[in-house]
Motif scaffolding. Structure first.
Motif, PDB file in Angstrom:
ATOM      1  N   THR A 114       0.835  -1.202   0.000  1.00  0.00           N
ATOM      2  CA  THR A 114       0.000   0.000   0.000  1.00  0.00           C
ATOM      3  C   THR A 114       0.866   1.247   0.000  1.00  0.00           C
ATOM      4  O   THR A 114       0.644   2.172  -0.791  1.00  0.00           O
ATOM      5  CB  THR A 114      -0.937  -0.005   1.233  1.00  0.00           C
ATOM      6  N   MET A 115       1.862   1.267   0.866  1.00  0.00           N
ATOM      7  CA  MET A 115       2.756   2.431   0.948  1.00  0.00           C
ATOM      8  C   MET A 115       3.494   2.663  -0.367  1.00  0.00           C
ATOM      9  O   MET A 115       3.614   3.796  -0.835  1.00  0.00           O
ATOM     10  CB  MET A 115       3.756   2.232   2.093  1.00  0.00           C
ATOM     11  N   MET A 116       3.981   1.591  -0.980  1.00  0.00           N
ATOM     12  CA  MET A 116       4.702   1.730  -2.250  1.00  0.00           C
ATOM     13  C   MET A 116       3.788   2.244  -3.357  1.00  0.00           C
ATOM     14  O   MET A 116       4.177   3.120  -4.142  1.00  0.00           O
ATOM     15  CB  MET A 116       5.330   0.391  -2.637  1.00  0.00           C
ATOM     16  N   LEU A 117       2.577   1.718  -3.431  1.00  0.00           N
ATOM     17  CA  LEU A 117       1.626   2.170  -4.447  1.00  0.00           C
ATOM     18  C   LEU A 117       1.253   3.631  -4.240  1.00  0.00           C
ATOM     19  O   LEU A 117       1.131   4.390  -5.203  1.00  0.00           O
ATOM     20  CB  LEU A 117       0.379   1.287  -4.437  1.00  0.00           C
ATOM     21  N   LEU A 118       1.071   4.029  -3.000  1.00  0.00           N
ATOM     22  CA  LEU A 118       0.740   5.419  -2.715  1.00  0.00           C
ATOM     23  C   LEU A 118       1.885   6.354  -3.099  1.00  0.00           C
ATOM     24  O   LEU A 118       1.654   7.426  -3.646  1.00  0.00           O
ATOM     25  CB  LEU A 118       0.374   5.594  -1.245  1.00  0.00           C
ATOM     26  N   ALA A 119       3.106   5.948  -2.827  1.00  0.00           N
ATOM     27  CA  ALA A 119       4.266   6.768  -3.199  1.00  0.00           C
ATOM     28  C   ALA A 119       4.375   6.888  -4.711  1.00  0.00           C
ATOM     29  O   ALA A 119       4.634   7.969  -5.243  1.00  0.00           O
ATOM     30  CB  ALA A 119       5.543   6.170  -2.616  1.00  0.00           C
TER      31      ALA A 119
END
Length: 149
Positions: free
Chosen positions: A13-18
């Motif tokens: 989730t964090m990687m996709l958001l970044a």
């Protein structure tokens, strides 16, 4: 050592958001769930925990979506994994009705605890920004929406 599915989904989730943020796009829980082949419920739980930790902002409504905070973008990966995983031991020596008979003289627990800390220290050298970027978006091919102006 194997990370839980919860931590895996939180990191994805964090990687996709970044990646979405660097490309000027917004992303929703539904979008992440589709891309990660996970239920929206599981993603929502991970997002709720990430929001508690100050890593993600979530907005409801037509122009809503998720976005990474500056703290989330620059958080040490080891610290984030620790927060998502909790501080459980690598093995459970006291587990069940029958604890291990070697506990009084065992050195394995200490060695495994040191190895776990070395694992986290190695991850602490990286941030979510180090793992993501707009190059990630074509690979995942998620139907992301443009952020409203």
């Amino acid at each position: 050592m194997q990370l839980t599915r919860f931590t895996d989904l939180g990191l994805r989730t964090m990687m996709l958001l970044a990646a979405a943020d660097s490309d000027g796009r917004r992303i929703t829980t539904r979008t992440i769930a589709a891309g990660a082949d996970a239920s929206e419920n599981h993603i929502a739980k991970a997002v709720a925990r990430l929001a508690e930790l100050g890593m993600v902002n979530a907005r409801r409504g037509r122009v809503g979506g998720l976005e990474l905070t500056d703290a989330g973008r620059h958080a040490a990966l080891g610290r984030l994994v620790r927060q998502l995983e909790g501080d459980a031991e690598v093995i459970d020596c006291t587990g069940g009705a029958q604890p291990c008979p070697l506990i009084p003289a065992c050195r394995l627990r200490r060695v495994l605890a040191e190895a776990k800390e070395a694992f986290y220290r190695q991850l602490d050298g990286y941030t979510i920004d180090d793992l993501s970027g707009s190059a990630l978006l074509p690979v995942i091919a998620l139907p992301l929406e443009r952020k409203p102006r």
